[in-house]
Write a protein that holds these residues in place. Structure first.
Motif, PDB file in Angstrom:
ATOM      1  N   ASP A 105      25.474  41.780 -37.002  1.00  0.00           N
ATOM      2  CA  ASP A 105      26.279  42.190 -35.843  1.00  0.00           C
ATOM      3  C   ASP A 105      25.527  41.810 -34.565  1.00  0.00           C
ATOM      4  OD1 ASP A 105      28.598  44.395 -35.018  1.00  0.00           O
ATOM      5  OD2 ASP A 105      26.928  44.255 -33.604  1.00  0.00           O
ATOM      6  N   PRO A 106      26.198  41.044 -33.660  1.00  0.00           N
ATOM      7  CA  PRO A 106      25.467  40.550 -32.497  1.00  0.00           C
ATOM      8  C   PRO A 106      24.979  41.642 -31.554  1.00  0.00           C
ATOM      9  CG  PRO A 106      27.793  39.875 -32.435  1.00  0.00           C
ATOM     10  CD  PRO A 106      27.578  40.573 -33.742  1.00  0.00           C
ATOM     11  N   VAL A 107      25.613  42.822 -31.587  1.00  0.00           N
ATOM     12  CA  VAL A 107      25.194  43.902 -30.680  1.00  0.00           C
ATOM     13  C   VAL A 107      24.148  44.800 -31.346  1.00  0.00           C
ATOM     14  CG1 VAL A 107      25.963  45.878 -29.314  1.00  0.00           C
ATOM     15  CG2 VAL A 107      27.424  43.842 -29.506  1.00  0.00           C
ATOM     16  N   THR A 108      24.484  45.322 -32.517  1.00  0.00           N
ATOM     17  CA  THR A 108      23.553  46.265 -33.163  1.00  0.00           C
ATOM     18  C   THR A 108      22.458  45.553 -33.943  1.00  0.00           C
ATOM     19  OG1 THR A 108      24.808  46.345 -35.220  1.00  0.00           O
ATOM     20  CG2 THR A 108      25.467  47.889 -33.480  1.00  0.00           C
ATOM     21  N   LEU A 109      22.698  44.240 -34.277  1.00  0.00           N
ATOM     22  CA  LEU A 109      21.803  43.439 -35.122  1.00  0.00           C
ATOM     23  C   LEU A 109      21.758  43.938 -36.570  1.00  0.00           C
ATOM     24  CD1 LEU A 109      18.755  42.755 -32.759  1.00  0.00           C
ATOM     25  CD2 LEU A 109      20.748  41.314 -33.171  1.00  0.00           C
ATOM     26  N   GLU A 110      22.575  44.947 -36.875  1.00  0.00           N
ATOM     27  CA  GLU A 110      22.619  45.462 -38.248  1.00  0.00           C
ATOM     28  C   GLU A 110      23.391  44.490 -39.138  1.00  0.00           C
ATOM     29  OE1 GLU A 110      21.140  48.129 -39.696  1.00  0.00           O
ATOM     30  OE2 GLU A 110      20.109  48.186 -37.769  1.00  0.00           O
ATOM     31  N   SER A 139      19.028  41.397 -42.698  1.00  0.00           N
ATOM     32  CA  SER A 139      19.931  40.790 -43.688  1.00  0.00           C
ATOM     33  C   SER A 139      19.249  40.666 -45.048  1.00  0.00           C
ATOM     34  CB  SER A 139      20.379  39.398 -43.215  1.00  0.00           C
ATOM     35  OG  SER A 139      20.938  39.475 -41.931  1.00  0.00           O
ATOM     36  N   ALA A 140      18.005  40.208 -45.046  1.00  0.00           N
ATOM     37  CA  ALA A 140      17.309  40.004 -46.326  1.00  0.00           C
ATOM     38  C   ALA A 140      17.077  41.322 -47.050  1.00  0.00           C
ATOM     39  CB  ALA A 140      15.983  39.278 -46.089  1.00  0.00           C
ATOM     40  N   GLU A 190      14.737  38.214 -27.024  1.00  0.00           N
ATOM     41  CA  GLU A 190      15.455  39.458 -26.714  1.00  0.00           C
ATOM     42  C   GLU A 190      16.747  39.584 -27.514  1.00  0.00           C
ATOM     43  OE1 GLU A 190      14.838  36.924 -24.742  1.00  0.00           O
ATOM     44  OE2 GLU A 190      16.835  36.184 -24.197  1.00  0.00           O
ATOM     45  N   LYS A 191      17.255  38.459 -28.055  1.00  0.00           N
ATOM     46  CA  LYS A 191      18.448  38.537 -28.917  1.00  0.00           C
ATOM     47  C   LYS A 191      18.066  38.505 -30.401  1.00  0.00           C
ATOM     48  CE  LYS A 191      21.753  36.413 -25.777  1.00  0.00           C
ATOM     49  NZ  LYS A 191      22.281  35.120 -25.344  1.00  0.00           N
TER      50      LYS A 191
END
Ligand code: PRP
Ligand code: URA
Length: 209
Positions: A105-110, A139-140, A190-191
């Protein structure tokens, strides 16, 4: 804790440099990822067990060795992991291939899981979980957990580039999983993209943005 193996073969390092280069276009990027995946498969299979057989050469009978029939499973994390599958299958053509759909997810990075289709005998196979990028490790680690939840016992993780943060996370959460990479990069931006990295692996493989 699982081991970390960095494949520093000159051919792998040479090709990885052009994979990193932003001027490398989609076609060449895809070809290079395929080639590096095959070279990494050669290294990762070094410990495959052998058994003795007898064959008749044109000259005489001889005791020789063949692979001991280990069952292998490849599990690419979609999408970017797909880019490494054919290269590995060139060396291990009888491997079964499961697919794990997961995006960050681009916002939460989850990691968000959206698809899973695995060989039915997954618990009996030596699995190679494939993803070109190990960034935060979200992800891994989620992928490894998903495989363990359905009975997988023997998992190796194969990536092109891993950030130190991702390696630490996998080693902390899944100490039984060895990690095989072509390079370790020091940072995330930062991303949470890997620095210097190669950019977005899925977009570069499939020509999307
Ligand atoms: C990328 C990459 C990994 C993940 C790595 O996938 O292929 O799966 O990010 O980041 P992490 O270690 O912080 O989880 P992405 O979400 O961009 O999906 P895609 O392969 O479909 O492009
Ligand atoms: N996913 C990518 O494709 N690239 C990165 O650098 C991090 C996550």
């Amino acid at each position: 804790m699982g081991n970390l193996y960095v494949f520093d073969h000159p051919l792998i390092q040479h090709k990885l440099t052009y994979i990193r280069d932003k001027n490398t276009g989609t076609k060449e990027f895809r070809e290079l990822v395929d080639e590096v995946a095959a070279l990494m498969a050669y290294e990762i299979t070094r410990d495959m067990p052998l058994r003795e057989v007898e064959v008749e050469t044109p000259i005489t009978r001889a005791k020789c060795k063949v692979l001991a029939g280990k069952k292998i499973g490849l599990v690419p994390i979609l999408r970017a992991g797909l880019g490494m599958v054919d290269g590995i299958l060139k060396l291990i053509p009888t491997a079964k291939v499961g697919h794990l759909g997961m995006y960050r997810d681009p916002v939460t990075l989850e990691p968000v899981k959206y698809y899973s289709k695995m060989p039915s005998d997954i618990g009996e196979r030596d699995l190679i979980l494939i993803d070109p990028m190990l960034a935060t490790g979200g992800s891994a680690t989620a992928g490894i957990s998903a495989l363990k939840d359905i009975g997988a016992r023997n998992i190796k993780l194969m990536c092109l580039i891993a950030a130190e943060a991702g390696i630490e996370r996998v080693q902390k959460e899944h100490g039984d999983v060895d990690i095989y990479v072509a390079a370790v990069d020091p940072e995330l931006n930062e991303k949470s993209y890997i620095v210097p990295g190669l950019g977005d692996a899925g977009d570069r493989l499939f020509g999307t943005k």
